[in-house]
Design a protein around this motif. Structure first.
Motif, mmCIF file in Angstrom:
data_model
loop_
_atom_site.group_PDB
_atom_site.id
_atom_site.type_symbol
_atom_site.label_atom_id
_atom_site.label_comp_id
_atom_site.label_asym_id
_atom_site.label_seq_id
_atom_site.Cartn_x
_atom_site.Cartn_y
_atom_site.Cartn_z
ATOM 1 N N LEU A 316 5.802 -4.492 -6.966
ATOM 2 C CA LEU A 316 6.909 -3.586 -7.222
ATOM 3 C C LEU A 316 6.974 -2.596 -6.071
ATOM 4 O O LEU A 316 5.993 -1.905 -5.786
ATOM 5 N N SER A 318 8.729 0.759 -4.439
ATOM 6 C CA SER A 318 9.532 1.938 -4.750
ATOM 7 C C SER A 318 9.452 2.914 -3.584
ATOM 8 O O SER A 318 8.484 2.912 -2.819
ATOM 9 N N SER A 325 4.147 1.339 -9.128
ATOM 10 C CA SER A 325 4.115 0.480 -7.940
ATOM 11 C C SER A 325 2.688 0.230 -7.492
ATOM 12 O O SER A 325 2.308 -0.896 -7.152
ATOM 13 N N THR A 328 0.877 -2.014 -10.034
ATOM 14 C CA THR A 328 1.396 -3.378 -9.956
ATOM 15 C C THR A 328 0.941 -4.060 -8.669
ATOM 16 O O THR A 328 0.613 -5.261 -8.673
ATOM 17 N N ARG A 635 5.242 -7.495 -17.512
ATOM 18 C CA ARG A 635 4.372 -7.572 -16.333
ATOM 19 C C ARG A 635 2.965 -8.057 -16.671
ATOM 20 O O ARG A 635 2.002 -7.770 -15.958
#
Length: 681
Positions: A316, A318, A325, A328, A635
């Motif tokens: 992810l 950002s 983020s 992830t 996720r």
């Protein structure tokens, strides 16, 4: 906001010694890299004698450099007659080498080290071979924590890429030995600053030792100020003296004690739920020698959300590199390493007993929307991620990758893709059960109704109040049912209905990679396209709906024009065949982050609510032996393996695989903490 990671620049002096132009200093003594590591750091910390017959031993290093100290420690572990069961090596590096430069640097060092090609003990493995393994496992150069595993997980390297002043205070571990290494204090004063020694004092174990080749006055003063005792000894090579010593504070130097293993009569855990979370937990615990009882209400694993035909996995990005983020990203990279390890286990299993997870390897495209295109473009430019992690693509480039027409460009994750979640769950459980001396008991068709404390253990009961299992640890990995079974009041989870659509003879049969955006399209074998998915909060109806299929096709058609005809036909009710698809319920929290870690003791928190009104996570009372791994939302594929590793590390008192501040973002007790701070108890 995470700082951009700037790789090291490799250079050599005339004598062949690796050199840093940025710091104007050499990476190791000209008298020999491995000789220095053995003399200063191994002997300086009385290794390998100090780890003899220990179950877990942890080394913390302040500067990884080329990894010479790690390789020397690894080789000593292999050569030890009474080595520890698991060796953890944790190191920070602000400017890591690229893989190619690390290979070149280590090849040069090994070539100049007479004994580096000699075998390391009875294993017959040379340091040169260990160096090749390190290079092969070297992670992408992205900020954050990277966990690499060697020797079947018995040697673990946890690398923190970033500035030591920022990263060391975020690491959570109990160090048994500390290697103070890095460029000279005059060349890199920040690495020898008081803040570094304060961070080391937070994580040093009671019997922790340290050593360093430096004997600078500022180093000695910082050591004493933070509770370390030192002694001068003869230095290595041209150094007259070096320092060695131990952590022996005469006053309190930290608020919290570093982590210890959970005290248990037996390392036995009951894992409730055999989806992505539970299957990963079984594998991670069994790898550490735990006895595991897996309880699942269905007749097989992965029958709920984990039973979808395919799921996408990707990091992810950002603009502010948010906590989501970072978590992830760490989960994505760790999952890839675990899946690769499962592939290797499957290849070597007898008669194909273990099935390799079915996944794609051609990457994943994320198409930009108007709202996010500029933000993500700015993030890619700002953070300078390597292209093997993510790169921006225009529409023409994206279409070349996808093999079909696209509405716009976006960004490409070369290591992203799609995987069959059920095959992953089966592979993890099978790998755990195939381990030597495996103690994994799988019980399908059992619905857990409640748990009760009985002395130092937990008893798990089914719907008929029959005792299912009893253990010191219970881990709830059963999504929607976790909060009820664990009797949690402060676990604000909700159900989100997600309907998938399967298109056979799809207009997108030539699609080469998964494409995501406002919806997603995944190519499946036989020319089938998986399109999805609806997002319907607090809707628990699992019946297929024609409106859901129409919604899926219309959203995907906005990204992939080749589906516009099928979407129009569907909207007009002209779909020629019966709809095919699947409905699953996602479990999400109010902040969209998972629940990973030890559960809070809500009753104890209520009794002591006034004192705990300003509590931090480490202050909170915890339910002894109760843990959670649920609320993964969409996720689960990128969070499950990392979550399992985090919980296993917490149980074992090992270094955590992510920064403590990130672990607190997913702590199941975070909502209890918020209630205490808001005085709502």
């Amino acid at each position: 906001m995470t700082a951009t990671l700037i790789p090291a620049t490799l250079a050599f002096r005339e004598d062949g010694t690796p050199y840093s132009p940025r710091f104007d200093d050499v990476y190791h003594s000209t008298f020999g890299a491995f000789e220095q590591a053995e003399y200063v750091f191994l002997r300086g910390n009385n290794l390998p004698e100090r780890w003899h017959n220990r179950r877990i031993f942890t080394v913390l290093e302040t500067g990884f450099g080329m990894g010479v100290n790690f390789l020397a420690t690894w080789a000593a572990w292999r050569n030890a007659s009474a080595r520890c069961e698991r060796l953890h090596f944790v190191s920070v590096e602000k400017h890591p080498f690229s893989r190619d430069d690390l290979r070149a640097a280590l090849d040069a060092v090994v070539a100049h080290t007479p004994h580096a090609s000699a075998t390391a003990g009875a294993s017959g493995t040379s340091i040169a071979r260990l160096a090749h393994e390190l290079v092969d496992a070297w992670p992408m150069l992205v900020p954050g924590t990277h966990r690499l595993e060697f020797e079947g997980g018995r040697v673990t390297l946890t690398l923190a890429f970033g500035d030591a002043i920022e990263m060391l205070p975020k690491m959570w571990l109990r160090a048994d030995a500390i290697y103070l290494d890095g460029f000279a204090p005059a060349k890199n004063p920040e690495l020898w600053s008081p803040a570094i020694f304060k961070a080391l004092a937070r994580v040093a174990g009671e019997e922790a030792t340290f050593s360093t080749w430096s004997s600078a006055g500022d180093v000695k003063r910082a050591l004493v100020q933070n509770g370390f005792e030192y002694r001068k000894t003869a230095g290595f090579g041209a150094k007259w003296t070096m320092l060695a010593g131990r952590f022996a504070p005469r006053w309190r130097v930290r608020r919290y004690e570093p982590p210890l293993p959970l005290t248990l009569a037996e390392r036995h855990a009951v894992v409730i739920g055999a989806g992505l979370a539970g299957s990963a937990l079984v594998e991670r615990l069994a790898a550490r020698g735990w006895r595991v009882t897996l309880v699942e209400r269905h007749a097989a694993p992965a029958r709920e959300a984990s039973g979808n035909p395919a799921g996408v996995f990707h990091p992810l990005v950002s603009r502010d590199d948010s906590s989501a983020s970072r978590i992830t990203r760490a989960g994505f990279l760790y999952a890839l390493r675990r899946w690769t390890a499962l592939d290797a286990v499957a290849q070597t299993s007898a008669h194909g007993a273990i099935e390799a997870p079915a996944r794609t390897h051609a990457g994943l495209l994320h198409l930009a929307t108007d709202d996010e295109s500029q933000a993500v473009a700015a993030a890619l430019a700002s953070f300078g991620y390597p292209e093997e992690f993510v790169r921006g693509v225009n529409r023409a480039e994206a279409e070349s990758i996808a093999g079909v027409a696209l509405a716009q460009g976006g960004w490409f994750y070369p290591r992203g893709g799609a995987i069959d979640p059920a095959s992953l769950c089966r592979a993890q459980i099978a790998a755990a059960r195939a381990l030597p001396d495996a103690l994994v008991d799988v019980r399908y068709g059992v619905q857990v109704e409640r748990i009760e404390r009985a002395g130092d253990t937990w008893q798990v009961f089914d719907e008929s109040s029959a005792l299912v299992a009893q253990a010191g640890v219970v881990i709830f990995a059963n999504a929607h049912d976790a909060a009820r079974a664990a009797a949690l009041n402060f676990a604000p989870t909700r159900s989100v209905r997600g309907q998938l659509t399967l298109l056979d003879e799809s207009p997108l049969a030539s699609l080469r990679v998964p494409v995501i955006g406002d919806g997603y399209a995944v190519p499946l074998p036989g020319g089938v396209t998986l399109a999805g998915a609806t997002y319907e909060v607090d809707d628990t109806d699992i019946a297929l709906r024609e409106a859901g299929h129409v919604e899926n096709l219309e959203r995907v058609a906005q990204m992939l024009p080749g589906l516009q005809g099928a979407a129009a036909d569907a909207a007009a009710g002209a779909h020629p065949r019966a709809w095919q698809g699947r409905v699953a319920l996602r479990c999400v929290t109010s902040d969209r982050l998972p629940m990973l870690g030890q559960l809070g003791d809500e009753a104890a928190a209520r009794r002591d609510a006034q004192r705990l009104s300003g509590a931090w996570p480490l202050d909170l009372p915890r339910a002894p032996g109760l843990y959670g791994a649920f609320a993964f939302g969409s996720r689960g594929l990128v969070w499950a393996a990392l979550g399992a590793e985090l919980i296993a590390s917490q149980l074992e008192g090992e270094p955590w695989p992510i920064e403590r501040e990130l672990a607190e973002q997913v702590d199941p007790a975070r909502f209890l903490q918020r209630a205490l701070r808001q005085r709502s108890l």
